[in-house]
Enzyme design. Structure first.
Site, PDB file in Angstrom:
ATOM      1  CE  LYS A  96       7.719   9.126  -1.926  1.00 18.40           C
ATOM      2  NZ  LYS A  96       7.307   7.823  -2.433  1.00 18.40           N
ATOM      3  CG  ASP A 122       2.269  15.261  -3.286  1.00 22.86           C
ATOM      4  OD1 ASP A 122       3.512  15.209  -3.151  1.00 22.86           O
ATOM      5  OD2 ASP A 122       1.520  14.278  -3.110  1.00 22.86           O
ATOM      6  CD  GLN A 162       6.959   9.756  -6.816  1.00 25.60           C
ATOM      7  OE1 GLN A 162       7.971   9.633  -7.497  1.00 25.60           O
ATOM      8  NE2 GLN A 162       6.670   8.924  -5.833  1.00 25.60           N
ATOM      9  CB  CYS A 211      -0.344   4.713  -2.052  1.00 26.81           C
ATOM     10  SG  CYS A 211       0.502   3.608  -0.952  1.00 26.81           S
ATOM     11  CG  HIS A 251       0.419   8.925  -2.727  1.00 24.96           C
ATOM     12  ND1 HIS A 251       0.160   8.808  -1.378  1.00 24.96           N
ATOM     13  CD2 HIS A 251       1.359   7.990  -3.001  1.00 24.96           C
ATOM     14  CE1 HIS A 251       0.919   7.847  -0.861  1.00 24.96           C
ATOM     15  NE2 HIS A 251       1.658   7.327  -1.822  1.00 24.96           N
TER      16      HIS A 251
END
Ligand code: PMP
Length: 408
Positions: free
Chosen positions: A227, A201, A204, A365, A124
């Site tokens: 999220k 990260d 997600q 993104c 991202h």
């Protein structure tokens, strides 16, 4: 589906009863943000009605309540991701701020000209741009792990990129554009073997896959509350305690100091060290409620149900002539990116919105990975545990209707 009753769960999400354009809302934009259960909404109300105060500094009853609620949320996060200590949990605005924090504090302090940072092609923009800014400032080199035609990263290529100048590997656990689940443990172990630090990260992954930061062993792990069914404006930087305490603060101000004179400031240890100023107290508490909610359903139940839904949706979509799925890795979760012959992604997104279906169409993104597949944009339905096979059927029907109408 045996693990949990999806209809009961849906009742917890007031917005899922919403009508849009005269149709029942079908929320398939979960990778952008998730909807909130009433348990989170009510927790925020309760905070403002019964607990609201600034934390730590005042010595009165409401300060004690808000401090307990805020620190309680920190402990919920700690247990949710299996960190060793609540001191390893820093509240930030979201994934983007967490990555910028690491780049500005650790990166600025410890990286030097000629050092190298490895990213993956899946990242991202939030895990590209902060490193680029740092690289320009300090003369660093950024190297990128390529992916195969299914959108999975190539570990052999990664092994070739690692070298004694590699100081950091920063990678996503799940691609927001393709849904690829990366081989996280291998990535971390290989980085450590090369003497590099690792940032993972989890933006997600947290709402779909069990997180165990001790098992993963990344030096930092970051995610956004919104999220994972929590509020916007709150997120988490997990960092190993020694590492956090040996890194200079990100921002200076109140809350993060032990003692200040005009000549010198002594900083607190983590997490206060990285929480300058009045933070997002209420939304941290809301995130705690979201975590309780997810744990009540059970992240493994969520994973299994979503896997089943993803298979169902992938097969149905693949049968539509002219629909090209982008991102077909064997290990993937929750994201169904595609392009449709004869229609722009914007046209597909608008047609679906007319049917009450919310999907993202655009570059998500993550321009580099889309360009890797020769496209500038995709249509991206993305799933959560409150979605159903019936909703997927409506999605497929709406795409077929658009195709037969021949108009965008
Ligand atoms: N990383 C990934 C993989 C993401 O999907 C996102 C959000 N789309 C981000 C980082 C940035 O998160 P936020 O905008 O909440 O800071």
């Amino acid at each position: 589906y045996p693990a949990f009753n999806v209809n009961l769960v849906r009742n917890d999400f007031p917005i899922l009863a919403e009508q849009v354009n005269g149709k029942p809302l079908i929320w398939l934009d979960n990778a952008a943000t998730t909807q909130k259960p009433k348990q989170v909404i009510e927790r925020l109300n309760y905070f403002y009605e019964h607990e609201n105060s600034n934390i730590h500094r005042a010595a009165h009853e409401l300060a004690a309540r808000s401090t307990d609620a805020y620190e309680g949320a920190r402990q919920k996060v700690q247990r949710f991701i299996n960190a060793r200590s609540p001191n390893e949990i820093v509240f930030v605005r979201g994934t983007t701020e967490a990555i910028n924090l690491v780049a500005s504090s650790w990166g600025d302090e410890f990286l030097q000209q000629g050092d190298e940072i490895i990213l993956t092609h899946l990242e991202h923009h939030a895990n590209i741009v902060p490193w680029q800014l740092l690289a320009q400032k300090k003369g660093l080199k950024i190297r990128v792990i390529p992916v195969d035609d299914d959108g999975q990263i190539l570990l052999d290529e990664y092994a070739r990129l690692l070298n004694p100048r590699t100081k950091l590997v920063s990678f996503t656990l799940v691609s927001n554009a393709l849904g690829t689940i990366t081989p996280a443990k291998q990535i971390v172990d290989m980085a450590h073997a090369a003497g590099a630090k690792v940032l993972a990260d989890g933006a997600q992954s947290v709402s779909h896959i069990r997180t165990d930061v001790q098992d993963l062993d990344a030096d930092w792990f970051v995610f956004s509350g919104h999220k994972v069914f929590g509020p916007t404006g709150i997120g988490v930087l997990y960092g190993k305690e020694d590492l956090l305490n040996s890194t200079q603060p990100y921002q200076g101000g109140g809350n993060m100091i032990q003692d200040v004179t005009f000549e010198h400031t002594q900083f607190h240890k983590a997490p206060a060290r990285f929480e300058a100023g009045t933070g997002n107290i209420a939304d941290a508490v809301g995130l705690g409620a979201a975590i309780d909610y997810v744990q009540k359903i059970g992240i493994d139940h969520i994973y299994q149900y979503e896997h089943y839904l993803l298979e169902y949706a992938s097969q149905k979509l693949a049968r539509i002539p002219g629909l090209r799925p982008i991102g077909t890795a064997r290990d993937k979760t929750s994201v169904l990116s595609f392009v449709l012959d004869g229609f722009t992604t914007g046209q597909v997104g608008e047609a679906l919105s007319r049917e009450g279906i919310a999907v993202r169409s655009g570059h998500h993104c993550a321009q580099p990975i889309l360009r890797r597949f020769g496209v500038e944009a995709t249509v991206r339905p993305s799933l959560a545990f409150y979605n159903t096979c019936a909703e997927i059927d409506t999605l497929v029907y709406a795409i077929e209707k658009l195709k037969s109408s021949g108009r965008g």
